[in-house]
Design an enzyme around this catalytic site. Structure first.
Site, short mmCIF file in Angstrom:
data_model
loop_
_atom_site.label_atom_id
_atom_site.label_comp_id
_atom_site.label_asym_id
_atom_site.label_seq_id
_atom_site.Cartn_x
_atom_site.Cartn_y
_atom_site.Cartn_z
N GLY A 1 0.84 -1.19 0.00
CA GLY A 1 0.00 0.00 0.00
C GLY A 1 0.88 1.24 0.00
N GLY B 1 2.74 1.26 3.53
CA GLY B 1 3.43 0.12 4.12
C GLY B 1 2.98 -1.18 3.48
NE ARG B 2 7.59 -4.60 0.90
CZ ARG B 2 7.30 -5.02 -0.33
NH1 ARG B 2 6.20 -5.74 -0.53
NH2 ARG B 2 8.08 -4.72 -1.35
CE LYS C 1 -0.97 -0.37 5.20
NZ LYS C 1 -1.76 0.18 4.08
CG ASP D 1 -10.63 6.89 0.28
OD1 ASP D 1 -9.47 6.63 0.62
OD2 ASP D 1 -10.92 7.30 -0.86
O1 LIG Z 1 -2.56 -6.17 1.05
C1 LIG Z 1 -3.15 -5.78 0.07
O2 LIG Z 1 -2.76 -4.87 -0.67
C2 LIG Z 1 -4.37 -6.46 -0.27
N1 LIG Z 1 -4.82 -7.54 0.60
N2 LIG Z 1 -5.02 -8.77 0.08
C3 LIG Z 1 -5.64 -9.53 0.99
C4 LIG Z 1 -5.83 -8.78 2.15
N3 LIG Z 1 -6.41 -9.07 3.32
C5 LIG Z 1 -6.44 -8.12 4.26
N4 LIG Z 1 -5.90 -6.87 4.09
C6 LIG Z 1 -5.30 -6.57 2.92
N5 LIG Z 1 -4.71 -5.34 2.80
C7 LIG Z 1 -4.79 -4.36 3.84
C8 LIG Z 1 -6.13 -3.61 3.77
C9 LIG Z 1 -6.23 -2.58 4.86
C10 LIG Z 1 -7.15 -2.55 5.86
N6 LIG Z 1 -7.03 -1.51 6.69
C11 LIG Z 1 -6.04 -0.71 6.38
N7 LIG Z 1 -5.78 0.44 7.12
C12 LIG Z 1 -4.75 1.28 6.82
O3 LIG Z 1 -3.98 1.08 5.90
N8 LIG Z 1 -4.68 2.37 7.63
C13 LIG Z 1 -3.77 3.39 7.49
C14 LIG Z 1 -2.55 3.24 6.87
C15 LIG Z 1 -1.69 4.33 6.80
C16 LIG Z 1 -2.04 5.54 7.29
C17 LIG Z 1 -3.29 5.64 7.87
CL1 LIG Z 1 -3.74 7.16 8.49
C18 LIG Z 1 -4.14 4.59 7.99
S1 LIG Z 1 -5.22 -1.23 5.01
C19 LIG Z 1 -5.27 -7.53 1.90
#
Ligand SMILES: O=C(O)Cn1ncc2ncnc(NCCc3cnc(NC(=O)Nc4cccc(Cl)c4)s3)c21
Length: 278
Positions: free
Chosen positions: A23, A26-27, A43, A138
């Site tokens: 993302g 982060g990973r 995450k 979002d």
């Molecule tokens: O990994 C993948 O790309 C796809 N993938 N595939 C399968 C799978 N199963 C579960 N989760 C995945 N991905 C994570 C999804 C998220 C949920 N909640 C998040 N929250 C967040 O990022 N918050 C956050 C970050 C940075 C700053 C701030 Cl302010 C808030 S990310 C999955």
């Protein structure tokens, strides 16, 4: 399972598996909690990247607090979080079929029966969120994952807030899903405050993108702004009259005139394609 584990988690409790995706911040890794064998997604956010004291650490804290009391089949669960000196870890439900937008790009656009079932699941999740006065803000394919049984999971509440809200942080990323009241703040008299109805607009954009394969206002930045502000879009002729009707009832400039979620779930296009009693 994880939710009746002791509240404090640490990295040693998990076996880390393959990376699931990368993302912005982060990973994400597949992980297994050692004692229970419970599979989840972990995450990893690097504190260094989240500029200390900036809005982002507060945003993660708010996300954890919002997410930890949400339980709905179409909302990705967050079981907990922990941090070490350098990183913050979010313990998340693993979505077995990954990111919805990858499926959409691969299939170009979804058949009407699949799009209608997805929209019904999104409406059900949004009704649940709005009853808890949470606006996601979002909603777009990039923030929707697919579970092992093909069900949608709204994820990444990094931008969600409690309604009604007065936005301070500037939004980054695509404008495509933003409603008029968020792109031209002074349109509604008072400055950019808005409520859950922003998610109704985004649901309309999502419905359009599922059926057409691209967002309704996709254009240059300036033109997207202008087209959103005028709800200026054309719906291709291959879209059925029922689906067209639903899109036009959600992509309405006046937030109060957008079709409410219970009416979305009762819409003829949804009823026609959705099996009873989900
Ligand atoms: O990994 C993948 O790309 C796809 N993938 N595939 C399968 C799978 N199963 C579960 N989760 C995945 N991905 C994570 C999804 C998220 C949920 N909640 C998040 N929250 C967040 O990022 N918050 C956050 C970050 C940075 C700053 C701030 Cl302010 C808030 S990310 C999955």
């Amino acid at each position: 399972p994880l939710y009746n584990q002791p509240r404090q988690f640490h990295l040693g409790m998990f076996e880390i598996g393959r990376p699931l995706g990368k993302g912005k911040f982060g990973r994400v890794y597949l992980a297994r909690e050692r004692s229970s064998g419970f599979i989840c997604a972990l995450k990893v956010l690097y504190k260094a990247e989240l500029q200390h004291g900036s809005g982002v650490e507060k945003q993660v804290r708010r996300e954890v607090e919002i997410q930890s009391n949400l339980r709905h089949p179409n909302i990705l669960k967050m079981y907990g979080h922990f941090h070490d000196s350098k990183r913050i870890f979010l313990i998340l439900e693993f979505a077995g079929r990954g990111e919805l937008y990858k499926h959409l790009r691969r299939e170009n656009r979804f058949p009407e029966w699949k799009a209608a079932q997805y929209v019904a699941q999104m409406a059900s999740a949004l009704r649940y969120l709005h009853r808890k006065h949470v606006i996601h803000r979002d909603i777009k394919p990039e923030n929707i994952l697919v579970g092992i049984h093909g069900e949608l999971k709204i994820s990444d509440f990094g931008w969600s807030v409690h309604a009604p809200n007065h936005r301070r942080t500037t939004l980054c990323g695509t404008l495509d899903y933003l409603p008029p009241e968020m792109v031209k703040p002074h349109g509604n008299g008072n400055d950019n405050s808005y409520d859950e109805k922003v998610d109704l607009w985004s649901l309309g954009v999502l419905t359009y993108e599922f059926l057409v394969g691209e967002a309704p206002f996709e254009d240059t930045m300036v033109m997207t702004h202008r087209r959103i502000a005028r709800a200026d879009m054309t719906i291709p002729s291959f879209v059925s009259p029922e689906a067209r009707d639903l899109i036009k009832k959600l992509l309405v400039l006046d937030p109060d005139k957008r079709l409410p979620l219970d009416a979305v779930q009762q819409h003829p296009w949804i009823i026609k394609h959705c099996v009873k009693g989900e």
